[in-house]
Design a protein around this motif. Structure first.
Motif, PDB file in Angstrom:
ATOM      1  N   ALA A   1     -25.424 -21.600  -0.868  1.00  0.00           N
ATOM      2  CA  ALA A   1     -25.332 -22.239  -2.175  1.00  0.00           C
ATOM      3  C   ALA A   1     -24.200 -21.529  -2.908  1.00  0.00           C
ATOM      4  N   LYS A   2     -23.022 -22.108  -2.856  1.00  0.00           N
ATOM      5  CA  LYS A   2     -21.781 -21.604  -3.447  1.00  0.00           C
ATOM      6  C   LYS A   2     -21.119 -20.492  -2.614  1.00  0.00           C
ATOM      7  N   LEU A   3     -21.908 -19.567  -2.063  1.00  0.00           N
ATOM      8  CA  LEU A   3     -21.336 -18.415  -1.374  1.00  0.00           C
ATOM      9  C   LEU A   3     -20.888 -18.774   0.044  1.00  0.00           C
ATOM     10  N   ARG A   4     -19.996 -17.917   0.588  1.00  0.00           N
ATOM     11  CA  ARG A   4     -19.358 -18.200   1.864  1.00  0.00           C
ATOM     12  C   ARG A   4     -19.774 -17.214   2.956  1.00  0.00           C
ATOM     13  N   LEU A   5     -19.446 -17.583   4.188  1.00  0.00           N
ATOM     14  CA  LEU A   5     -19.604 -16.704   5.344  1.00  0.00           C
ATOM     15  C   LEU A   5     -18.236 -16.539   5.992  1.00  0.00           C
ATOM     16  N   TYR A   6     -17.850 -15.290   6.249  1.00  0.00           N
ATOM     17  CA  TYR A   6     -16.597 -15.000   6.946  1.00  0.00           C
ATOM     18  C   TYR A   6     -16.920 -14.608   8.386  1.00  0.00           C
ATOM     19  N   GLN A   7     -16.242 -15.259   9.323  1.00  0.00           N
ATOM     20  CA  GLN A   7     -16.443 -14.999  10.747  1.00  0.00           C
ATOM     21  C   GLN A   7     -15.168 -14.420  11.359  1.00  0.00           C
ATOM     22  N   LEU A   8     -15.303 -13.282  12.048  1.00  0.00           N
ATOM     23  CA  LEU A   8     -14.207 -12.712  12.815  1.00  0.00           C
ATOM     24  C   LEU A   8     -14.524 -12.892  14.289  1.00  0.00           C
ATOM     25  N   THR A   9     -13.685 -13.634  14.996  1.00  0.00           N
ATOM     26  CA  THR A   9     -13.939 -13.959  16.391  1.00  0.00           C
ATOM     27  C   THR A   9     -13.455 -12.836  17.311  1.00  0.00           C
ATOM     28  N   SER A  10     -13.775 -12.975  18.591  1.00  0.00           N
ATOM     29  CA  SER A  10     -13.386 -11.956  19.562  1.00  0.00           C
ATOM     30  C   SER A  10     -11.877 -11.886  19.762  1.00  0.00           C
ATOM     31  N   ASP A  11     -11.139 -12.951  19.391  1.00  0.00           N
ATOM     32  CA  ASP A  11      -9.677 -12.929  19.501  1.00  0.00           C
ATOM     33  C   ASP A  11      -9.018 -12.728  18.136  1.00  0.00           C
ATOM     34  N   ASN A  12      -9.759 -12.094  17.224  1.00  0.00           N
ATOM     35  CA  ASN A  12      -9.225 -11.681  15.910  1.00  0.00           C
ATOM     36  C   ASN A  12      -8.770 -12.844  15.027  1.00  0.00           C
ATOM     37  N   GLN A  13      -9.543 -13.900  15.044  1.00  0.00           N
ATOM     38  CA  GLN A  13      -9.323 -14.992  14.104  1.00  0.00           C
ATOM     39  C   GLN A  13     -10.359 -14.888  12.990  1.00  0.00           C
ATOM     40  N   VAL A  14      -9.941 -15.241  11.773  1.00  0.00           N
ATOM     41  CA  VAL A  14     -10.868 -15.224  10.639  1.00  0.00           C
ATOM     42  C   VAL A  14     -11.148 -16.661  10.232  1.00  0.00           C
ATOM     43  N   ASN A  15     -12.409 -17.044  10.317  1.00  0.00           N
ATOM     44  CA  ASN A  15     -12.832 -18.373   9.893  1.00  0.00           C
ATOM     45  C   ASN A  15     -13.757 -18.251   8.693  1.00  0.00           C
ATOM     46  N   VAL A  16     -13.592 -19.155   7.744  1.00  0.00           N
ATOM     47  CA  VAL A  16     -14.393 -19.126   6.525  1.00  0.00           C
ATOM     48  C   VAL A  16     -15.241 -20.392   6.458  1.00  0.00           C
ATOM     49  N   TYR A  17     -16.549 -20.196   6.289  1.00  0.00           N
ATOM     50  CA  TYR A  17     -17.478 -21.318   6.180  1.00  0.00           C
ATOM     51  C   TYR A  17     -18.026 -21.333   4.752  1.00  0.00           C
ATOM     52  N   LYS A  18     -17.691 -22.382   4.043  1.00  0.00           N
ATOM     53  CA  LYS A  18     -18.053 -22.471   2.639  1.00  0.00           C
ATOM     54  C   LYS A  18     -19.498 -22.939   2.470  1.00  0.00           C
ATOM     55  N   GLY A  19     -20.136 -22.383   1.452  1.00  0.00           N
ATOM     56  CA  GLY A  19     -21.445 -22.883   1.076  1.00  0.00           C
ATOM     57  C   GLY A  19     -21.297 -24.191   0.315  1.00  0.00           C
ATOM     58  N   THR A  20     -22.371 -24.928   0.204  1.00  0.00           N
ATOM     59  CA  THR A  20     -22.365 -26.177  -0.557  1.00  0.00           C
ATOM     60  C   THR A  20     -22.086 -25.887  -2.032  1.00  0.00           C
ATOM     61  N   ALA A  21     -21.297 -26.751  -2.657  1.00  0.00           N
ATOM     62  CA  ALA A  21     -20.908 -26.557  -4.059  1.00  0.00           C
ATOM     63  C   ALA A  21     -22.081 -26.877  -4.977  1.00  0.00           C
ATOM     64  N   ARG A  22     -23.071 -26.015  -4.930  1.00  0.00           N
ATOM     65  CA  ARG A  22     -24.315 -26.248  -5.661  1.00  0.00           C
ATOM     66  C   ARG A  22     -25.083 -24.936  -5.758  1.00  0.00           C
ATOM     67  N   SER A  23     -25.488 -24.560  -6.962  1.00  0.00           N
ATOM     68  CA  SER A  23     -26.284 -23.355  -7.161  1.00  0.00           C
ATOM     69  C   SER A  23     -27.766 -23.689  -7.127  1.00  0.00           C
ATOM     70  N   LEU A  24     -28.587 -22.686  -6.940  1.00  0.00           N
ATOM     71  CA  LEU A  24     -30.032 -22.884  -6.932  1.00  0.00           C
ATOM     72  C   LEU A  24     -30.576 -22.860  -8.349  1.00  0.00           C
ATOM     73  N   GLY A  25     -31.340 -23.895  -8.689  1.00  0.00           N
ATOM     74  CA  GLY A  25     -31.957 -23.959  -9.996  1.00  0.00           C
ATOM     75  C   GLY A  25     -31.170 -24.719 -11.035  1.00  0.00           C
ATOM     76  N   GLU A  26     -30.028 -25.283 -10.673  1.00  0.00           N
ATOM     77  CA  GLU A  26     -29.227 -26.009 -11.656  1.00  0.00           C
ATOM     78  C   GLU A  26     -29.777 -27.415 -11.846  1.00  0.00           C
ATOM     79  N   ALA A  27     -29.086 -28.207 -12.652  1.00  0.00           N
ATOM     80  CA  ALA A  27     -29.513 -29.583 -12.878  1.00  0.00           C
ATOM     81  C   ALA A  27     -29.643 -30.307 -11.544  1.00  0.00           C
ATOM     82  N   ARG A  28     -30.593 -31.196 -11.440  1.00  0.00           N
ATOM     83  CA  ARG A  28     -30.892 -31.845 -10.165  1.00  0.00           C
ATOM     84  C   ARG A  28     -29.677 -32.549  -9.578  1.00  0.00           C
ATOM     85  N   THR A  29     -29.486 -32.353  -8.304  1.00  0.00           N
ATOM     86  CA  THR A  29     -28.344 -32.944  -7.616  1.00  0.00           C
ATOM     87  C   THR A  29     -28.775 -33.428  -6.234  1.00  0.00           C
TER      88      THR A  29
END
Length: 216
Positions: free
Chosen positions: A97-125
């Protein structure tokens, strides 16, 4: 946050409450309580359902039960990154929820996986939480973090050679993670702390900084 609900299954999470001071502490306690409660009664292979359940309960607790008066309603929310690690299947499932995950692969690549653009507890979506299934193999490294580091102001040298005040940003974070990924955990921590201090120098730290790394 860390829990081990099964021998080969690990639950790792970080959260960032939008409030500061007492409101922030209040939200942190609520979030921790809900995470404990929900994760014990939700299938561990479906992290999106954990986030949905926390979101629903948090919204009900803070909004539907609060006063109808706009001056007394609580509108703080929680950003959360949640990872379920399955050692037997050599897989992880990430949901954010908004926050990301950074992945470093075995061949030294950096991949970024974004969280959904939505916080917990906000107006219903109706925006659904997205799940990323990723390999949990040797030499892969994963990092969860709040936005405190990437948003931190510091001194950067411009093309003209002059120093300018800028945010740290994701580009510098990727370079930092690549630089430290092969080091032992304590050395990684020390390198991150040194980088933060060297970056901001006499500029005040503007937000909490939380970084959690893990791998095989």
């Amino acid at each position: 946050y860390y829990a081990r609900p099964e021998e080969a299954v690990h639950l790792v999470a970080i959260g960032d409450a939008t409030g500061h001071g007492v409101p922030g502490a209040f939200m942190s306690l609520i979030g921790l309580t809900l995470l404990n409660e929900v994760s014990n009664h939700t299938p561990l292979d479906q992290p999106q359902k954990i986030l949905e359940a926390i979101d629903l309960r948090l919204h009900h607790l803070l909004h539907e039960k609060s006063s109808a008066s706009a001056t007394t309603r609580v509108w703080d929310t929680i950003d959360l990154a949640l990872v379920i690690v399955d050692e037997k299947k050599h897989k992880i499932r990430f949901c954010g929820a908004k926050l990301r995950l950074y992945q470093l692969t075995s061949d030294n690549q950096v991949n970024v996986y974004k969280g959904t653009a939505r916080s917990l507890g906000e107006a219903r979506t109706q925006v659904p939480f997205v799940v990323h299934e990723l390999p949990f193999e040797k030499d892969y490294r994963y990092y969860l973090l709040t936005d405190g580091l990437v948003d931190q102001f510091g001194y950067a040298r411009s093309k003209s050679g002059e120093e300018e005040i800028r945010k740290f940003m994701s580009r510098r974070l990727k370079a930092l993670l690549l630089d430290i990924a092969g080091q032992p955990p304590l050395q990684q921590k020390a390198a991150i702390q040194w980088t933060i201090e060297a970056w901001r120098r006499d500029i005040e730290q503007i937000d909490d900084i939380c970084i959690v790394g893990f791998g095989r």
